[in-house]
Design a protein around this motif. Structure first.
Motif, PDB file in Angstrom:
ATOM      1  N   PRO A  90      26.283  35.044  55.606  1.00 45.93           N
ATOM      2  CA  PRO A  90      27.731  35.155  55.805  1.00 45.93           C
ATOM      3  C   PRO A  90      28.276  36.451  55.208  1.00 45.93           C
ATOM      4  CG  PRO A  90      27.251  33.603  54.060  1.00 45.93           C
ATOM      5  CD  PRO A  90      25.918  33.955  54.669  1.00 45.93           C
ATOM      6  N   LEU A  91      29.475  36.788  55.657  1.00 43.31           N
ATOM      7  CA  LEU A  91      30.144  37.967  55.114  1.00 43.31           C
ATOM      8  C   LEU A  91      30.759  37.628  53.759  1.00 43.31           C
ATOM      9  CD1 LEU A  91      32.015  39.162  58.354  1.00 43.31           C
ATOM     10  CD2 LEU A  91      30.027  40.243  57.307  1.00 43.31           C
ATOM     11  N   PHE A  92      30.598  38.555  52.782  1.00 45.38           N
ATOM     12  CA  PHE A  92      31.234  38.361  51.476  1.00 45.38           C
ATOM     13  C   PHE A  92      31.333  39.715  50.791  1.00 45.38           C
ATOM     14  CE2 PHE A  92      26.730  38.026  50.800  1.00 45.38           C
ATOM     15  CZ  PHE A  92      26.490  38.714  49.622  1.00 45.38           C
ATOM     16  N   ILE A  93      32.211  39.787  49.803  1.00 47.30           N
ATOM     17  CA  ILE A  93      32.391  41.000  48.999  1.00 47.30           C
ATOM     18  C   ILE A  93      31.780  40.734  47.628  1.00 47.30           C
ATOM     19  CG2 ILE A  93      34.071  42.583  47.964  1.00 47.30           C
ATOM     20  CD1 ILE A  93      35.972  41.883  50.247  1.00 47.30           C
ATOM     21  N   ARG A  94      30.820  41.571  47.265  1.00 44.44           N
ATOM     22  CA  ARG A  94      30.101  41.365  46.008  1.00 44.44           C
ATOM     23  C   ARG A  94      30.979  41.736  44.811  1.00 44.44           C
ATOM     24  NH1 ARG A  94      25.100  44.966  47.822  1.00 44.44           N
ATOM     25  NH2 ARG A  94      26.907  46.087  48.655  1.00 44.44           N
ATOM     26  N   GLY A  95      30.794  41.021  43.732  1.00 38.94           N
ATOM     27  CA  GLY A  95      31.564  41.279  42.513  1.00 38.94           C
ATOM     28  C   GLY A  95      30.845  42.230  41.582  1.00 38.94           C
ATOM     29  N   GLY A  96      31.495  42.451  40.408  1.00 39.89           N
ATOM     30  CA  GLY A  96      30.883  43.291  39.379  1.00 39.89           C
ATOM     31  C   GLY A  96      30.989  44.767  39.634  1.00 39.89           C
ATOM     32  N   GLY A  97      31.888  45.196  40.520  1.00 39.83           N
ATOM     33  CA  GLY A  97      32.001  46.615  40.825  1.00 39.83           C
ATOM     34  C   GLY A  97      33.209  47.253  40.174  1.00 39.83           C
ATOM     35  N   ARG A  98      33.591  48.418  40.696  1.00 34.16           N
ATOM     36  CA  ARG A  98      34.726  49.182  40.167  1.00 34.16           C
ATOM     37  C   ARG A  98      35.727  49.412  41.293  1.00 34.16           C
ATOM     38  NH1 ARG A  98      34.581  55.369  37.650  1.00 34.16           N
ATOM     39  NH2 ARG A  98      36.808  55.430  37.042  1.00 34.16           N
ATOM     40  N   LEU A  99      37.026  49.180  41.007  1.00 39.05           N
ATOM     41  CA  LEU A  99      38.089  49.301  41.999  1.00 39.05           C
ATOM     42  C   LEU A  99      39.059  50.391  41.565  1.00 39.05           C
ATOM     43  CD1 LEU A  99      39.887  46.595  43.984  1.00 39.05           C
ATOM     44  CD2 LEU A  99      41.301  48.127  42.626  1.00 39.05           C
ATOM     45  N   VAL A 100      39.441  51.240  42.515  1.00 41.09           N
ATOM     46  CA  VAL A 100      40.380  52.327  42.257  1.00 41.09           C
ATOM     47  C   VAL A 100      41.446  52.301  43.346  1.00 41.09           C
ATOM     48  CG1 VAL A 100      40.679  54.833  42.126  1.00 41.09           C
ATOM     49  CG2 VAL A 100      38.679  53.768  41.094  1.00 41.09           C
ATOM     50  N   ILE A 101      42.695  52.530  42.950  1.00 39.88           N
ATOM     51  CA  ILE A 101      43.814  52.618  43.889  1.00 39.88           C
ATOM     52  C   ILE A 101      44.235  54.083  44.003  1.00 39.88           C
ATOM     53  CG2 ILE A 101      46.219  51.967  44.324  1.00 39.88           C
ATOM     54  CD1 ILE A 101      45.657  49.356  42.872  1.00 39.88           C
ATOM     55  N   GLY A 102      44.350  54.580  45.245  1.00 43.35           N
ATOM     56  CA  GLY A 102      44.827  55.940  45.473  1.00 43.35           C
ATOM     57  C   GLY A 102      43.738  56.989  45.517  1.00 43.35           C
ATOM     58  N   GLN A 103      42.465  56.604  45.458  1.00 46.00           N
ATOM     59  CA  GLN A 103      41.366  57.571  45.487  1.00 46.00           C
ATOM     60  C   GLN A 103      40.091  56.843  45.887  1.00 46.00           C
ATOM     61  OE1 GLN A 103      40.961  61.198  44.536  1.00 46.00           O
ATOM     62  NE2 GLN A 103      39.199  60.577  45.748  1.00 46.00           N
ATOM     63  N   GLU A 104      39.239  57.489  46.678  1.00 45.48           N
ATOM     64  CA  GLU A 104      38.002  56.840  47.098  1.00 45.48           C
ATOM     65  C   GLU A 104      36.909  57.044  46.065  1.00 45.48           C
ATOM     66  OE1 GLU A 104      34.807  56.538  50.796  1.00 45.48           O
ATOM     67  OE2 GLU A 104      36.479  57.953  50.918  1.00 45.48           O
ATOM     68  N   LEU A 105      36.160  55.962  45.834  1.00 43.47           N
ATOM     69  CA  LEU A 105      34.997  56.005  44.950  1.00 43.47           C
ATOM     70  C   LEU A 105      33.754  56.326  45.767  1.00 43.47           C
ATOM     71  CD1 LEU A 105      35.589  52.887  42.705  1.00 43.47           C
ATOM     72  CD2 LEU A 105      35.278  55.196  41.868  1.00 43.47           C
ATOM     73  N   ASP A 106      33.036  57.372  45.366  1.00 39.33           N
ATOM     74  CA  ASP A 106      31.774  57.690  46.015  1.00 39.33           C
ATOM     75  C   ASP A 106      30.581  57.344  45.135  1.00 39.33           C
ATOM     76  OD1 ASP A 106      32.905  58.616  48.363  1.00 39.33           O
ATOM     77  OD2 ASP A 106      33.211  60.622  47.551  1.00 39.33           O
ATOM     78  N   SER A 107      30.849  56.933  43.878  1.00 45.18           N
ATOM     79  CA  SER A 107      29.785  56.539  42.945  1.00 45.18           C
ATOM     80  C   SER A 107      30.409  55.681  41.854  1.00 45.18           C
ATOM     81  CB  SER A 107      29.117  57.780  42.340  1.00 45.18           C
ATOM     82  OG  SER A 107      30.016  58.472  41.495  1.00 45.18           O
ATOM     83  N   PRO A 108      29.609  54.966  41.057  1.00 39.97           N
ATOM     84  CA  PRO A 108      30.190  54.144  39.980  1.00 39.97           C
ATOM     85  C   PRO A 108      30.970  54.986  38.978  1.00 39.97           C
ATOM     86  CG  PRO A 108      27.907  53.525  40.385  1.00 39.97           C
ATOM     87  CD  PRO A 108      28.152  54.766  41.168  1.00 39.97           C
ATOM     88  N   GLU A 109      30.554  56.251  38.806  1.00 40.06           N
ATOM     89  CA  GLU A 109      31.244  57.124  37.855  1.00 40.06           C
ATOM     90  C   GLU A 109      32.502  57.744  38.452  1.00 40.06           C
ATOM     91  OE1 GLU A 109      28.011  57.428  38.686  1.00 40.06           O
ATOM     92  OE2 GLU A 109      27.262  56.308  36.936  1.00 40.06           O
ATOM     93  N   GLY A 110      32.665  57.668  39.743  1.00 35.87           N
ATOM     94  CA  GLY A 110      33.852  58.229  40.383  1.00 35.87           C
ATOM     95  C   GLY A 110      33.507  59.021  41.622  1.00 35.87           C
ATOM     96  N   GLY A 111      32.956  60.248  41.397  1.00 32.78           N
ATOM     97  CA  GLY A 111      32.681  61.120  42.537  1.00 32.78           C
ATOM     98  C   GLY A 111      33.924  61.430  43.328  1.00 32.78           C
ATOM     99  N   PHE A 112      35.027  61.629  42.606  1.00 27.51           N
ATOM    100  CA  PHE A 112      36.311  61.817  43.276  1.00 27.51           C
ATOM    101  C   PHE A 112      36.357  63.145  44.041  1.00 27.51           C
ATOM    102  CE2 PHE A 112      38.012  59.148  39.578  1.00 27.51           C
ATOM    103  CZ  PHE A 112      37.827  57.985  40.294  1.00 27.51           C
TER     104      PHE A 112
END
Length: 712
Positions: A90-112
């Protein structure tokens, strides 16, 4: 603006698009939603607006595989679109990650990346781990928030859940301002203009003249523009125009109609959103923004400075900017009707852009490995003269040649190619056509008119905002140049008159372009090739067929036009064949005259012979003299010979009659039986034989004549 405006980005378990919501440029009107190990990618309709609060809610049901997008109360439902098929889990969104508003995350450290930032103000952000109903979404949109669940992520002044990072500031905004319906964006332009100029200015920017609907709104507008009072207030202490007029007859305030105020004041316009201006004329590689929005003031007025020829316009795609700044539809550009207030839409309307380095002495380059194709057709308007004696033919014709020139760019083309006339075609390469007759002699040409047009066949090129002009442009490779030459042609036709007057004639014209050999260009027949529009029936002949064929030799190609005529022999039937046939019948009838009336017999036959000879002479004078006998000549010669033979026969019969005449007269007494009548004399027998022979001769003549006639 950035090319990727990320609203929310969630990175988990090595996947940067585990949960992501972003928009592209404003022109796309699209909101993109990615999730679930990049298994889901949805493109949702989102009409973005600047400088105004927008209420957005996305409700995702991963079990039912449905997604709801609500923008300012507009509900739209979409099915979830999976990019990777064959997954049973089934479709699901995995937990334990990092969420940012207003900028895309390309890596856990940011990669802004600065190209993926969202330059905006965000208020009241909440995320729920349940699917909200339509009623719950509506309550959030109207700031009632009748939602019985606690959000898992939310934004507050203390940043309880979220953390402020980078160049980000926090502020408070009253909820009533956030939830209030926007009355529109109002802008004052500190430049004194007349009332109608004010109307034109607001309409040019896709707005309307300000008209407050309440005392509170009026005070708000007044306070906002108060700083411009020294510039805008007139002698009546009036600040700016309202979009209304008073009807003195009915004593009512009405919307704009007929009356014109006299004083000049400033323009105040109302917009549904900030007016967008597009900048044209930049280099393709330029990093300068190509879209600007009216939102504030600098030194109490907008200022533009620069040395380049640029165009800042509020006109959108499919519109043309007049010199005054007004917008009209592109299809009204160069349509021979003035639509711009300053009449500028009918200026600079030549349909051809000639690039630098273009040479009119050089033919167009080959489009493919083969030679350049020039499509030929001819439209014959009329036949002015058909001179049988001089062996000449004169026709009025329009010669059309079509070709492609990939070096050129065309502008503002219409469906009817006659509306796409090239004003000065001397700057273009055009084919020079040489015309010969069937004997390869040059034809005499009298030029009546020569024009070059452009035929619309391909789609317009993509809009290039590196150019200041907004004209639709078209490639010369996909659209056709058409040259139409109207001229009078006088040429020799080698008439073959052996079967005259039941003859058929073929006249030929040869067209070629001597400057092009078969390696660089060839003439080809275009569609029907040849058409005739005039009257086919001439005085003596009728045009029965016209044919265009392609002819080529070792060096160049030709187009051969064959005009086929047939003789309208009805005149000769009534004025030549029937009278001459009657004359020979009259001569034949003298064989039935009394033998003793020799003088009348001979005179009638001689008269018939003389009349036949006269007819022959008159007919020969009206037709060309030839070294060979024509069919009509053979007809007259045969009849004259038969008539002559009739006269000779009459003389012979008369001579025989006189030789057999008795010398003495025998008297028989009354009552004595008459002796038996002797048998026919020699002259009677001969006269009887001639009555049979001459019809046979005439029958042979007619049979031979009609056998030749039927072969024509």
């Amino acid at each position: 603006m950035p090319q990727n405006n990320t609203i929310l980005s969630y990175f988990a378990d090595g996947q940067d698009n585990e949960f992501c919501i972003f928009t592209n440029t404003l022109d796309t009107n699209t909101l993109q939603f990615f999730c679930c190990e990049d298994r889901v990618r949805n493109y949702l309709y989102y009409p973005a607006k600047l400088y105004t609060w927008q209420h957005i809610c996305i409700s995702v049901d991963l079990i039912q595989k449905r997604i709801f997008l609500v923008v300012n109360g507009d509900f739209r439902e979409y099915p979830l679109r999976e990019t990777k098929t064959g997954h049973n889990k089934p479709l699901f969104i995995r937990g334990g990650g990092r969420l940012v508003i207003g900028q895309e995350l390309d890596s856990p450290e940011g990669g802004f990346n600065i190209e993926q930032i969202l330059p905006s103000e965000i208020a009241d952000v909440v995320l729920y781990d349940v699917v909200l109903s339509r009623e719950e979404i509506s309550s959030f949109m109207t700031c009632r928030k009748n939602i019985p669940y606690d959000p898992i992520i939310y934004a507050d002044l203390n940043m309880t859940v979220l953390e402020v990072v980078g160049e980000t500031s926090l502020s408070m905004i009253p909820e009533e301002r956030l939830c209030a319906e926007s009355p529109g964006y109002k802008q004052l332009f500190p430049e004194r203009v007349t009332f109608w100029e004010n109307i034109d200015w607001c309409r040019m920017l896709k707005g309307t003249v300000v008209l407050p609907d309440s005392e509170e709104t009026n005070k708000e507008i007044y306070d906002k523009f108060y700083r411009f009072r020294e510039v805008c207030v007139d002698r009546w202490r009036t600040f700016y125009y309202f979009g209304t007029l008073r009807n003195l007859t009915s004593d009512q305030w009405l919307t704009l109609e007929d009356n014109i105020p006299i004083n000049a004041m400033c323009s105040a316009c109302n917009f549904t959103t900030s007016p967008r201006l597009r900048l044209r004329g930049l280099c393709r590689e330029s990093l300068i923004d190509r879209s600007f929005f009216l939102h504030d003031y600098f030194n109490d007025r907008p200022v533009f400075d620069g040395e380049l020829e640029l165009q800042l316009t509020s006109c959108g795609d499919g519109e043309y900017t007049c010199n005054s700044g007004a917008c009209i539809k592109k299809d009204r550009r160069c349509d021979l009707v003035t639509d711009c207030p300053d009449l500028s839409d009918e200026l600079d309307c030549d349909v051809v852009n000639v690039p630098e380095g273009y040479s009119s002495a050089l033919p167009p380059p080959k489009i493919s490995s083969g030679p350049l194709s020039l499509f030929f057709s001819i439209r014959i308007i009329s036949i002015r003269e058909f001179n049988l004696v001089a062996f000449t033919l004169v026709v009025d014709a329009v010669v059309t040649v079509k070709w492609h020139d990939s070096r050129l760019i065309f502008r503002n083309l219409r469906d009817d190619y006659h509306a796409n006339k090239v004003k000065d075609f001397s700057q273009l390469w055009t084919p020079e056509i040489f015309i010969r007759d069937g004997s390869r002699s040059s034809a005499d040409e009298t030029l009546r008119s020569k024009d070059v047009y452009v035929m619309l066949q391909g789609e317009a090129l993509p809009d290039d905002d590196a150019l200041t002009g907004e004209d639709d442009t078209y490639s010369g490779m996909n659209n056709t140049l058409v040259m139409e030459t109207e001229q009078t042609l006088k040429f020799t036709c080698q008439f073959e008159l052996q079967m005259y007057p039941v003859d058929r004639q073929d006249c030929f014209l040869l067209f070629t372009i001597p400057d092009l050999n078969n390696e660089f260009g060839v003439l080809q027949k275009d569609s029907a090739g040849v058409m005739f529009e005039g009257s086919r029936r001439l005085l003596e002949y009728e045009l029965v067929k016209e044919v265009l064929t392609e002819v080529a030799d070792d060096r160049t190609s030709f187009m051969q036009v064959r005009l086929s005529f047939k003789n309208l022999y009805g005149y000769y039937v009534g004025n030549t064949f029937v009278p001459s046939l009657l004359l020979i019948v009259i001569a034949y009838l003298t064989l039935y005259f009394d033998y003793s009336d020799f003088q009348d017999r001979v005179m009638v036959s001689l008269t018939s012979l003389l009349v036949l000879a006269t007819f022959f002479t008159q007919t020969s004078a009206s037709i060309p003299r030839t070294s060979y006998l024509k069919l009509i000549d053979a007809w007259y010669v045969a009849l004259i010979c038969e008539n002559f033979l009739v006269i000779v026969s009459l003389v012979v019969v008369e001579n025989l009659r006189l030789q057999g005449k008795p010398v003495a007269t025998k008297v028989i007494p009354v009552g004595e039986k008459l002796p038996k009548r002797p048998s026919l004399s020699l002259h009677e027998k001969m006269n009887f034989s001639l009555k049979i022979i001459f019809p046979i001769i005439l029958f042979i003549i007619l049979t031979a004549f009609f056998s030749f006639w039927s072969k024509v």
